[in-house]
Scaffold this motif. Structure first.
Motif, PDB file in Angstrom:
ATOM      1  N   ALA A 577     -28.949 -65.451  13.710  1.00  0.00           N
ATOM      2  CA  ALA A 577     -29.210 -64.080  13.256  1.00  0.00           C
ATOM      3  C   ALA A 577     -30.666 -63.700  13.509  1.00  0.00           C
ATOM      4  O   ALA A 577     -30.962 -62.578  13.959  1.00  0.00           O
ATOM      5  N   ASP A 578     -31.588 -64.615  13.289  1.00  0.00           N
ATOM      6  CA  ASP A 578     -33.011 -64.303  13.498  1.00  0.00           C
ATOM      7  C   ASP A 578     -33.312 -64.029  14.966  1.00  0.00           C
ATOM      8  O   ASP A 578     -34.021 -63.084  15.305  1.00  0.00           O
ATOM      9  N   HIS A 632     -29.591 -46.700  10.007  1.00  0.00           N
ATOM     10  CA  HIS A 632     -29.632 -47.196  11.391  1.00  0.00           C
ATOM     11  C   HIS A 632     -28.428 -48.081  11.706  1.00  0.00           C
ATOM     12  O   HIS A 632     -27.736 -48.578  10.804  1.00  0.00           O
ATOM     13  N   GLY A 633     -28.226 -48.331  12.998  1.00  0.00           N
ATOM     14  CA  GLY A 633     -27.151 -49.207  13.442  1.00  0.00           C
ATOM     15  C   GLY A 633     -27.624 -50.653  13.491  1.00  0.00           C
ATOM     16  O   GLY A 633     -28.794 -50.953  13.246  1.00  0.00           O
ATOM     17  N   GLY A 634     -26.706 -51.560  13.817  1.00  0.00           N
ATOM     18  CA  GLY A 634     -27.067 -52.980  13.923  1.00  0.00           C
ATOM     19  C   GLY A 634     -26.148 -53.876  13.119  1.00  0.00           C
ATOM     20  O   GLY A 634     -26.500 -55.029  12.841  1.00  0.00           O
ATOM     21  N   GLY A 635     -24.973 -53.362  12.731  1.00  0.00           N
ATOM     22  CA  GLY A 635     -23.964 -54.202  12.089  1.00  0.00           C
ATOM     23  C   GLY A 635     -24.366 -54.731  10.732  1.00  0.00           C
ATOM     24  O   GLY A 635     -23.828 -55.745  10.282  1.00  0.00           O
ATOM     25  N   CYS A 636     -25.340 -54.098  10.081  1.00  0.00           N
ATOM     26  CA  CYS A 636     -25.872 -54.553   8.788  1.00  0.00           C
ATOM     27  C   CYS A 636     -26.511 -55.937   8.908  1.00  0.00           C
ATOM     28  O   CYS A 636     -26.714 -56.631   7.912  1.00  0.00           O
ATOM     29  N   VAL A 637     -26.812 -56.332  10.160  1.00  0.00           N
ATOM     30  CA  VAL A 637     -27.476 -57.622  10.393  1.00  0.00           C
ATOM     31  C   VAL A 637     -28.799 -57.381  11.131  1.00  0.00           C
ATOM     32  O   VAL A 637     -29.820 -57.997  10.840  1.00  0.00           O
ATOM     33  N   LEU A 638     -28.771 -56.459  12.096  1.00  0.00           N
ATOM     34  CA  LEU A 638     -29.912 -56.216  12.985  1.00  0.00           C
ATOM     35  C   LEU A 638     -30.548 -54.870  12.666  1.00  0.00           C
ATOM     36  O   LEU A 638     -29.936 -54.013  12.037  1.00  0.00           O
ATOM     37  N   GLY A 639     -31.772 -54.696  13.194  1.00  0.00           N
ATOM     38  CA  GLY A 639     -32.420 -53.374  13.137  1.00  0.00           C
ATOM     39  C   GLY A 639     -33.194 -53.153  11.859  1.00  0.00           C
ATOM     40  O   GLY A 639     -33.134 -53.954  10.912  1.00  0.00           O
ATOM     41  N   GLU A 669     -28.440 -62.786   4.800  1.00  0.00           N
ATOM     42  CA  GLU A 669     -29.183 -63.070   3.567  1.00  0.00           C
ATOM     43  C   GLU A 669     -28.645 -62.229   2.411  1.00  0.00           C
ATOM     44  O   GLU A 669     -28.532 -62.686   1.278  1.00  0.00           O
ATOM     45  N   ASN A 670     -28.344 -60.958   2.707  1.00  0.00           N
ATOM     46  CA  ASN A 670     -27.849 -60.034   1.685  1.00  0.00           C
ATOM     47  C   ASN A 670     -26.538 -59.438   2.170  1.00  0.00           C
ATOM     48  O   ASN A 670     -26.527 -58.359   2.770  1.00  0.00           O
ATOM     49  N   ARG A 761     -17.076 -58.801  15.855  1.00  0.00           N
ATOM     50  CA  ARG A 761     -16.542 -59.860  14.983  1.00  0.00           C
ATOM     51  C   ARG A 761     -17.686 -60.709  14.408  1.00  0.00           C
ATOM     52  O   ARG A 761     -17.684 -61.066  13.238  1.00  0.00           O
ATOM     53  N   TRP A 762     -18.632 -61.029  15.261  1.00  0.00           N
ATOM     54  CA  TRP A 762     -19.776 -61.863  14.836  1.00  0.00           C
ATOM     55  C   TRP A 762     -20.583 -61.146  13.740  1.00  0.00           C
ATOM     56  O   TRP A 762     -20.930 -61.736  12.717  1.00  0.00           O
ATOM     57  N   LEU A 763     -20.829 -59.856  13.955  1.00  0.00           N
ATOM     58  CA  LEU A 763     -21.595 -59.073  12.965  1.00  0.00           C
ATOM     59  C   LEU A 763     -20.815 -58.986  11.656  1.00  0.00           C
ATOM     60  O   LEU A 763     -21.361 -59.179  10.565  1.00  0.00           O
ATOM     61  N   PHE A 764     -19.504 -58.709  11.792  1.00  0.00           N
ATOM     62  CA  PHE A 764     -18.666 -58.589  10.592  1.00  0.00           C
ATOM     63  C   PHE A 764     -18.676 -59.902   9.809  1.00  0.00           C
ATOM     64  O   PHE A 764     -18.796 -59.919   8.581  1.00  0.00           O
ATOM     65  N   GLY A 765     -18.605 -61.016  10.563  1.00  0.00           N
ATOM     66  CA  GLY A 765     -18.592 -62.340   9.929  1.00  0.00           C
ATOM     67  C   GLY A 765     -19.855 -62.605   9.122  1.00  0.00           C
ATOM     68  O   GLY A 765     -19.816 -63.292   8.098  1.00  0.00           O
ATOM     69  N   HIS A 766     -20.974 -62.074   9.572  1.00  0.00           N
ATOM     70  CA  HIS A 766     -22.228 -62.234   8.828  1.00  0.00           C
ATOM     71  C   HIS A 766     -22.274 -61.320   7.605  1.00  0.00           C
ATOM     72  O   HIS A 766     -22.875 -61.654   6.601  1.00  0.00           O
ATOM     73  N   TYR A 767     -21.643 -60.155   7.738  1.00  0.00           N
ATOM     74  CA  TYR A 767     -21.812 -59.121   6.709  1.00  0.00           C
ATOM     75  C   TYR A 767     -20.821 -59.254   5.558  1.00  0.00           C
ATOM     76  O   TYR A 767     -21.187 -59.091   4.393  1.00  0.00           O
ATOM     77  N   ALA A 768     -19.565 -59.536   5.877  1.00  0.00           N
ATOM     78  CA  ALA A 768     -18.538 -59.446   4.823  1.00  0.00           C
ATOM     79  C   ALA A 768     -17.551 -60.597   4.924  1.00  0.00           C
ATOM     80  O   ALA A 768     -17.515 -61.324   5.919  1.00  0.00           O
TER      81      ALA A 768
END
Ligand SMILES: Cc1cc2nc3c(=O)[nH]c(=O)nc-3n(C[C@H](O)[C@H](O)[C@H](O)COP(=O)(O)OP(=O)(O)OC[C@H]3O[C@@H](n4cnc5c(N)ncnc54)[C@H](O)[C@@H]3O)c2cc1C
Length: 865
Positions: A577-578, A632-639, A669-670, A761-768
């Protein structure tokens, strides 16, 4: 090696109409490929443009070493150009030389005008009738009739009355014309006028130029062949020619990526000066990336040229009349001249601006304008051409079901690749409408077309086909692409012959392909590589229809995707993610800056003990402004609050609203629901602090892109249920609304369009977690009811994995009686609308979003005040 045919025998395999640059190369390629062919030419001799246009000063406006055939690599052994821009007699000599060297004359019949061509469906042959009443049959008919070969009809009253000498630049006599001491009028100041006026002025006793629209012209700086080009040709001619083929306009050069105003003013001025001195039109128009697309950038360059005109022309009134002000530079053909503007300093040369002093008519002895009567010994008409379609329209062509081409094109020409037109099998067009033609070095474009056609005939022969025709849908798709390309430019802003505007009654359609020679060639090659995509073929091998559209993406989106593919960035899901954040931030920071706004302020908002960074964009006008909270965009992981900077600037400037871009907390993280909770915190804070920020508390909207659109939608639902704050509108740009990976858009657009399905899918997996799926704060589409939500504008992009869930949300909102505007961004991808400086085709969509926001916010203002 005749075409193997199950149909009736024909007189010849291929009839070529026209023996200009294109007809000669066709004769070369077809004869070498073993076809029987006839080239029919109306003129008494070969040469086309360079046979007819013999006016004094006629020259090429692309350097001679570029404006020549590339198929003959040993040309340096037997041909030498005498100067940088060769004159008409020299070019004509060159064409004769090529015809003789390659024994092409035996295929050509001159003095033979083709008057009629009829497709005979039963026998799959073209019947071609000439002025001599011949009926010649051929399997294939190739129109090499020229883009600028039919002079425009001059309709000035009294033409027939004039008793003196009358000349047309496009039909100049073969014997020298002597103007010594004569009173001469030149009517028209396009390319031919600009070239001939200085030459005529050398002899005339008095010269009056009648100008309807002034022209931008650049000094040719003619002289010896450019040393740099000669060196390149000497060291690697094959490489040089290949670079021309892959260039934007048919002369080796790299497409400029630099926006005008990203460069300091002094540097810009120096660049214009250097290119001005070089005297090459295609180089000048490529000085900056946006000269032909951005009004302000264009205007700066136009003003530079006007400065040059004013510096040369002594009389300020004449100088002013010669300065074009009513259209962008380049949107009418830019001219190349030798001493044009200085000619007006001669005491016996005068300019009459017919825009202010119109021509009333021609008399026996001269010309009457509204204000004056002029007497002349000779009139010279430099009045241009019925361009691009004139020569085709002059032939009575009927295709399948006896449909005349004229009727089929009544609303403007329609072609596939500018090469063929549906309903007219086996009819090929060289540099037809819908191809780069007159926007390019035509030598390169002609060779490319001829090569494509001859290779196509060979492929047909090899494949056992005798008939080929584009499908209607392929043609419609191509014409839409041609329109899209033109729509990104300023070409439509001028009444030019590119649009047919110079010919009364001609439909106004921008005819050439403005996407560039390189992108055009790529499309033609792709069609072949995909087994003649968009064509139906038939013959002894049976019938094969490979229907499809070759270019569905917006042109600039396509270019960007190709550039990104060439760079080959690693997939998001291969990173931590970083690392993904760092990579994403780097890419977004490399985007061109958005437009200027009044003020940009970075701050930290404190909402109920939660601190969130934000960036605020204030319009340049006077407030109080409506306030839009942006996610902003970024899948709730980026940006973060700054990664959509250009997009926020653009929407702020367009909608005249404060935009507050919020840095909500990110996963992993969140994880969910942190981002949505922060979204609510930010909206409450904005509502409470609107007045302090210079905003109007009663006019609060939300906007978000991608995952930000998901947050914006969820926030509207939460605020509705809580009864506060009052949100008056929501703009959801390519939002995720349920993350349902079974939707078709996830498979249709899984790869190749920027955001991939596996990245979502990857972003979703990190977020929820899967267990969160039915929570409407994650999947707003699952809300029990959507009734009572604020009016919405929902934007979905055609080539986006999340397209179908955005579609579903727009439909669901409308079904719940929420005022909903659904914008389907044709040819766009998930992120292309946010790439402000790169993707010009996104501008109309962003304008629609801003308009919708403006309506939501204005309606509230009316209600309040
Ligand atoms: C004055 C002038 C300057 C130009 N300068 C440049 C330049 O610098 N760079 C550039 O790239 N392009 C230039 N062009 C464009 C030029 O037309 C092309 O570069 C190129 O010469 C076109 O070749 P062509 O064979 O396609 O058509 P043409 O040269 O126009 O030849 C078409 C031929 O078809 C014949 N024909 C038409 N209809 C019929 C019919 N029904 N029956 C029989 N014969 C027919 C015509 O008589 C003509 O000879 C210029 C054009 C003009 C008019």
């Amino acid at each position: 090696m005749p075409v193997d045919s199950r149909f009736a025998a024909t007189d010849t395999d291929v009839i070529v109409v026209g023996a200009g640059f294109a007809g000669l190369y066709l004769a070369y390629r077809l004869s070498r490929a073993g076809y029987r062919l006839r080239v029919l030419e109306a003129a008494p001799d070969l040469g086309g443009t360079w046979y007819w246009n013999r006016y004094p000063g006629a020259r090429v406006d692309v350097p001679s070493v570029d404006y020549m055939y590339s198929f003959d690599p040993d040309w340096q052994q037997d041909w030498q150009w005498s100067e940088k821009y060769a004159t008409q007699p020299e070019i004509l000599r060159y064409l004769h030389h090529v015809a003789d060297k390659h024994d092409l004359r035996r295929h050509i019949t001159c003095g033979t005008r083709v008057e009629q061509a009829r497709w005979d469906e039963d026998n799959a042959v073209w019947h071609v009738c000439t002025g001599h009443d011949h009926d010649i049959t051929a399997r294939f008919l190739v129109m090499a009739t020229g883009c600028l070969s039919v002079p425009k009809h001059v309709d000035i009253p009294g033409m027939e009355r004039f008793a003196g000498e009358v000349y047309f630049t496009s039909r100049w006599p073969h014997d020298p014309v002597d103007f010594t001491g004569k009173r001469v009028a030149v009517i028209g100041t396009g390319s031919s006028g600009v070239q001939s006026i200085p030459m005529i002025a050398r002899q005339a006793g008095r010269l009056v130029v009648f100008q309807r629209t002034p022209t931008f012209s650049v000094p040719a700086g003619n002289g010896p062949l450019p040393a740099q080009k000669l060196e390149l040709l000497a060291t690697d001619e094959a490489g040089y020619r290949q670079a021309a083929r892959m260039s934007p306009a048919g002369v080796p050069m790299v497409r400029s990526q630099t926006p005008t105003f990203s460069v300091p003013a002094e540097e810009r001025r120096q660049r214009y000066e250097t290119d001005w001195e070089a005297g090459e039109l295609l180089v000048l128009l490529n000085a900056f990336a946006d000269v032909m697309s951005d009004r302000e950038a264009n205007e700066e360059f136009a003003e530079f040229i006007r400065g040059k005109i004013r510096a040369v022309v002594d009389d300020p009134q004449t100088a002013s009349a010669l300065c074009p002000t009513t259209y962008p530079v380049g949107s009418k053909r830019l001219c190349l001249d030798t001493g044009y503007y200085a000619t007006y300093n001669l005491p016996y040369v005068r300019l009459v601006d017919v825009a202010t002093d119109p021509i009333r008519g021609i008399t026996e002895t001269g010309i009457d304008t509204a204000a004056e009567s002029f007497e002349f010994d000779a009139l010279v008409f430099a009045t241009g051409f019925d361009a691009l379609t004139g020569a085709l329209a002059a032939i009575d062509i009927t295709g399948r079901d006896a449909v005349p081409l004229k009727d089929d094109w009544a609303d403007g020409p329609a072609t596939y690749l500018g090469l063929m037109t549906a309903g007219f099998p086996n009819l090929f067009l060289i540099t037809g409408p819908g191809s780069p033609s007159v926007l390019s070095n035509m030598a390169v474009s002609i060779e490319q077309h001829v090569d494509w056609v001859v290779d196509c005939l060979t492929d047909l022969r090899t494949g056992g086909f005798e008939v080929i025709e584009p499908t209607k849908s392929a043609q419609t798709g191509w014409m839409r692409h041609v329109d899209d390309c033109a729509g990104m430019t300023l070409y439509a802003c001028a009444n030019s012959w590119y649009l047919g505007a110079n010919v009364p009654g001609k439909p106004r359609v921008f005819m050439p392909y403005a996407g560039g020679v390189d992108f055009y060639r790529a499309a033609c090659d792709e069609v072949v590589a995909r087994d003649y995509l968009g064509f139906a073929r038939s013959g002894s091998a049976g019938v094969r229809c490979n229907d499809g559209v070759v270019r569905r993406l917006q042109p600039d989106v396509q270019m960007l995707l190709e550039q990104m593919a060439a760079v080959g960035s690693p997939p998001l899901e291969s990173m931590s993610a970083d690392d993904a954040r760092a990579f994403y931030a780097l890419w977004r920071s490399a985007l061109p800056p958005g437009p200027e706004v009044g003020e940009v302020v970075d701050g930290v908002l404190d909402g109920d003990g939660v601190e969130l960074a934000y960036r605020l964009y204030r319009p340049p006008s006077t407030g109080p402004y409506p306030v839009v909270v942006y996610f902003h965009g970024g899948g709730c992981v980026l940006g973060d609050a700054t990664t959509d900077d250009a997009f926020c600037r653009d929407l702020c400037a367009r909608s005249d609203a404060i935009f507050i871009s919020v840095d909500y907390r990110h996963a992993p993280e969140n994880p969910f629901p942190a981002a949505v909770l922060d979204g609510m915190t930010a909206v409450r804070w904005a509502a409470a602090n609107a007045a302090e920020l210079g905003g109007d508390p009663g006019r609060l909207a939300v906007c978000g892109w991608s995952a930000g659109g998901n947050i914006a939608a969820a926030v509207c639902q939460i605020a509705r249920d809580a009864g506060a704050p009052d949100i008056v509108g929501q703009a959801l740009v390519t939002p995720a609304t349920d993350y349902d990976f079974t939707r078709k858009s996830y498979s249709d657009n899984a790869n190749g369009y920027g955001l991939t399905t596996s990245a979502v899918r990857w972003l979703f997996g990190h977020y929820a977690r899967e267990a969160d799926r039915t929570d409407p704060r994650l999947a707003p589409l699952y809300a029990e009811s959507l009734a009572g939500l604020p009016p919405a504008v929902v934007v979905t992009a055609e080539f986006d994995p999340v397209r179908d869930e955005g579609d579903a949300y727009a439909r669901a909102l409308a079904a719940a009686d929420v005022a909903t505007e659904h914008i389907r961004a044709r040819g766009h991808t998930h992120d292309s609308l946010t790439l402000v400086g790169f993707v010009l085709s996104g501008a109309p969509v962003r304008a629609e979003i801003a308009d919708a926001l403006g309506r939501f916010l204005a309606a509230e203002r009316l209600a309040i005040h």
